[in-house]
Design an enzyme around this catalytic site. Structure first.
Site, PDB file in Angstrom:
ATOM      1  CB  CYS A 112     -10.521   7.688  17.164  1.00 35.28           C
ATOM      2  SG  CYS A 112      -9.248   6.464  16.858  1.00 35.28           S
ATOM      3  CG  HIS A 250     -10.201  10.813  14.653  1.00 33.89           C
ATOM      4  ND1 HIS A 250      -9.072  10.913  15.432  1.00 33.89           N
ATOM      5  CD2 HIS A 250     -10.209   9.554  14.134  1.00 33.89           C
ATOM      6  CE1 HIS A 250      -8.431   9.755  15.391  1.00 33.89           C
ATOM      7  NE2 HIS A 250      -9.091   8.925  14.605  1.00 33.89           N
ATOM      8  CG  ASN A 280      -5.762   7.659  14.163  1.00 31.92           C
ATOM      9  OD1 ASN A 280      -5.975   8.133  15.272  1.00 31.92           O
ATOM     10  ND2 ASN A 280      -6.611   6.851  13.562  1.00 31.92           N
TER      11      ASN A 280
HETATM   12  N1  COA Z   1       2.185   0.405   2.172  1.00 28.65           N
HETATM   13  C1  COA Z   1       2.066  -0.067   0.926  1.00 28.65           C
HETATM   14  N2  COA Z   1       1.004  -0.779   0.525  1.00 28.65           N
HETATM   15  C2  COA Z   1       0.048  -0.997   1.428  1.00 28.65           C
HETATM   16  C3  COA Z   1       0.116  -0.543   2.734  1.00 28.65           C
HETATM   17  C4  COA Z   1       1.241   0.193   3.107  1.00 28.65           C
HETATM   18  N3  COA Z   1       1.410   0.687   4.330  1.00 28.65           N
HETATM   19  N4  COA Z   1      -1.006  -0.924   3.420  1.00 28.65           N
HETATM   20  C5  COA Z   1      -1.763  -1.602   2.525  1.00 28.65           C
HETATM   21  N5  COA Z   1      -1.121  -1.658   1.331  1.00 28.65           N
HETATM   22  C6  COA Z   1      -1.569  -2.289   0.089  1.00 28.65           C
HETATM   23  C7  COA Z   1      -2.589  -3.369   0.331  1.00 28.65           C
HETATM   24  O1  COA Z   1      -1.956  -4.598   0.631  1.00 28.65           O
HETATM   25  C8  COA Z   1      -3.310  -3.402  -0.988  1.00 28.65           C
HETATM   26  O2  COA Z   1      -2.535  -4.134  -1.911  1.00 28.65           O
HETATM   27  P1  COA Z   1      -3.238  -5.087  -3.014  1.00 28.65           P
HETATM   28  O3  COA Z   1      -4.091  -4.152  -3.825  1.00 28.65           O
HETATM   29  O4  COA Z   1      -2.079  -5.652  -3.715  1.00 28.65           O
HETATM   30  O5  COA Z   1      -4.040  -6.042  -2.207  1.00 28.65           O
HETATM   31  C9  COA Z   1      -3.288  -1.938  -1.449  1.00 28.65           C
HETATM   32  O6  COA Z   1      -2.247  -1.319  -0.692  1.00 28.65           O
HETATM   33  C10 COA Z   1      -4.585  -1.190  -1.207  1.00 28.65           C
HETATM   34  O7  COA Z   1      -5.030  -1.492   0.112  1.00 28.65           O
HETATM   35  P2  COA Z   1      -6.379  -0.939   0.690  1.00 28.65           P
HETATM   36  O8  COA Z   1      -6.557  -1.497   2.055  1.00 28.65           O
HETATM   37  O9  COA Z   1      -7.442  -1.127  -0.327  1.00 28.65           O
HETATM   38  O10 COA Z   1      -6.025   0.607   0.749  1.00 28.65           O
HETATM   39  P3  COA Z   1      -6.988   1.789   1.069  1.00 28.65           P
HETATM   40  O11 COA Z   1      -6.968   2.760  -0.036  1.00 28.65           O
HETATM   41  O12 COA Z   1      -8.326   1.315   1.582  1.00 28.65           O
HETATM   42  O13 COA Z   1      -6.243   2.481   2.295  1.00 28.65           O
HETATM   43  C11 COA Z   1      -6.336   2.662   4.680  1.00 28.65           C
HETATM   44  C12 COA Z   1      -6.041   1.759   3.492  1.00 28.65           C
HETATM   45  C13 COA Z   1      -6.114   1.872   5.962  1.00 28.65           C
HETATM   46  C14 COA Z   1      -5.359   3.829   4.636  1.00 28.65           C
HETATM   47  C15 COA Z   1      -7.790   3.186   4.573  1.00 28.65           C
HETATM   48  O14 COA Z   1      -8.673   2.095   4.363  1.00 28.65           O
HETATM   49  C16 COA Z   1      -8.210   3.917   5.785  1.00 28.65           C
HETATM   50  O15 COA Z   1      -7.703   4.983   6.095  1.00 28.65           O
HETATM   51  N6  COA Z   1      -9.212   3.414   6.518  1.00 28.65           N
HETATM   52  C17 COA Z   1      -9.695   4.029   7.704  1.00 28.65           C
HETATM   53  C18 COA Z   1      -8.772   3.623   8.784  1.00 28.65           C
HETATM   54  C19 COA Z   1      -8.882   4.485   9.966  1.00 28.65           C
HETATM   55  O16 COA Z   1      -9.075   5.657   9.849  1.00 28.65           O
HETATM   56  N7  COA Z   1      -8.713   3.877  11.120  1.00 28.65           N
HETATM   57  C20 COA Z   1      -8.699   4.514  12.342  1.00 28.65           C
HETATM   58  C21 COA Z   1     -10.061   4.836  12.712  1.00 28.65           C
HETATM   59  S1  COA Z   1     -10.059   5.726  14.140  1.00 28.65           S
END
Ligand code: COA
Length: 323
Positions: A112, A250, A280
């Site tokens: 990215c 980004h 993304n």
């Molecule tokens: N729909 C519903 N629930 C979901 C889900 C989805 N698509 N994806 C994850 N969950 C659930 C998880 O299983 C978890 O459940 P639990 O609490 O029962 O275990 C809960 O939602 C919270 O998950 P978590 O991973 O803690 O969520 P988060 O607030 O950290 O958000 C991301 C997850 C991926 C959106 C976030 O971490 C993020 O944006 N990270 C950066 C990723 C990124 O930018 N990547 C590209 C880089 S270039």
């Protein structure tokens, strides 16, 4: 020494749009979860076009806008993590498709941060006087390396392509950069691992892997590293942060951008956000945003803009650009 300037931008995204509601029909998720946790509402998904097809259409858009003769292009750099082939490079495929016979061409892989890295490389070729112009494109068909059964990743990504045409200029242009990598954290975001299986070992031949990510680790990395990177640029150039007209980040997650805004004390209304419509798109996300801003007439010559990306590698990159 010369400077390099972005003189034209362009973009192409596949027509097919997939909404959050459609995703909730294939994995256990909801529009509410995706929008509130990420800011994404929909994304474009390829119905068969590959990374080089999208990139070639972006190139055609740029050539048309700038009335540029393809034979005058001296270098093509494509940033991608979803290339059609390992070889030929996507840049070579684009070169052939648009008839840029006189251009050298190669790909850059920095996920990215890819567009920022590719512009940084282009800038060096221009600054050193090697080339007078470079076509830089970020292009991704992430849908082909997405695990569509994994709700933690498949809701985040989209397909798309965009780019910029850089030319030699006397002053302004790309003023400063801060690019870096943290390979020790690389395993927190991986894709397309091809195991070293051959006729003389027992390594099992399995299909190349899909995107796998430790979302929290990447979130933490981005919210720590990008504010530092922006501060680095501010310190290096002595620019007053009030002089920064826009930040083009980004487009991964709106919550990440809110934290970057708070930490850098640059107001949210200076950050351009369009992930709502594209998700993304990795190396394409920054130029898609930039091209939209240009098409809306938001950026004027002389404006100072920060462009900043982060992602797989892990990598980051920030540029200060005088438009
Ligand atoms: N729909 C519903 N629930 C979901 C889900 C989805 N698509 N994806 C994850 N969950 C659930 C998880 O299983 C978890 O459940 P639990 O609490 O029962 O275990 C809960 O939602 C919270 O998950 P978590 O991973 O803690 O969520 P988060 O607030 O950290 O958000 C991301 C997850 C991926 C959106 C976030 O971490 C993020 O944006 N990270 C950066 C990723 C990124 O930018 N990547 C590209 C880089 S270039």
């Amino acid at each position: 020494m010369y400077s390099s300037k972005i003189v034209y931008t362009g973009s192409y995204v596949p027509e097919r749009v997939v909404t959050n509601d459609e995703l909730s029909q294939i994995v256990d998720t909801s529009d509410e979860w995706i929008s509130t946790r990420t800011g994404i509402k929909k994304r474009h998904v390829s119905t068969g076009e590959n990374a080089s097809d999208l990139a070639s259409k972006t190139a055609e858009d740029i050539l048309k806008k700038g009335n540029i003769d393809p034979l005058s292009i001296e270098l093509i750099i494509v940033a991608t993590v979803s290339a059609d082939y390992s070889t030929p490079s996507t840049a070579c495929l684009v070169q052939a498709k648009i008839g840029a016979k006189n251009a050298a061409a190669f790909d850059v892989t920095a996920a990215c941060s890819g567009f920022v890295y590719a512009v940084s490389v282009a800038d060096k070729f221009i600054k050193t006087g090697t080339y007078k112009n470079v076509l830089v494109i970020g292009t991704e068909v992430l849908s082909k390396i997405t695990d569509w059964t994994d709700r933690t990743t498949c809701v985040l990504f989209g397909d798309g392509s965009a780019g910029a045409f850089l030319e030699r200029c006397e002053t302004g242009g790309i003023i400063a950069e801060d690019i870096g990598s943290d390979g020790e954290r690389g395993m927190s975001l991986t894709a397309s691992n091809i195991l070293a299986s051959n006729a003389f070992n027992d390594v099992e031949k399995v299909p190349s892997s899909c995107i796998a990510m430790d979302g929290r680790a990447v979130f933490q990395f981005a919210t720590r590293q990008i504010p530092k990177s922006i501060e680095n640029i501010i310190e290096k150039t002595g620019i007053d942060r009030n002089e920064i007209k826009y930040v083009v980040p980004h487009q991964a997650n709106s919550r990440i951008i809110e934290i970057i805004s708070k930490k850098t004390d640059i107001p949210m209304d200076k950050f351009y956000i369009n992930m709502e419509n594209y998700g993304n798109t990795s190396s394409a996300s920054i130029p898609i945003a930039l091209n939209e801003m240009v098409e809306k007439g938001m950026v004027k010559r002389g404006d100072k803009i920060i462009i900043t990306g982060f992602g797989g590698g892990l990598t980051w990159g920030t540029l200060l650009v005088e438009w």
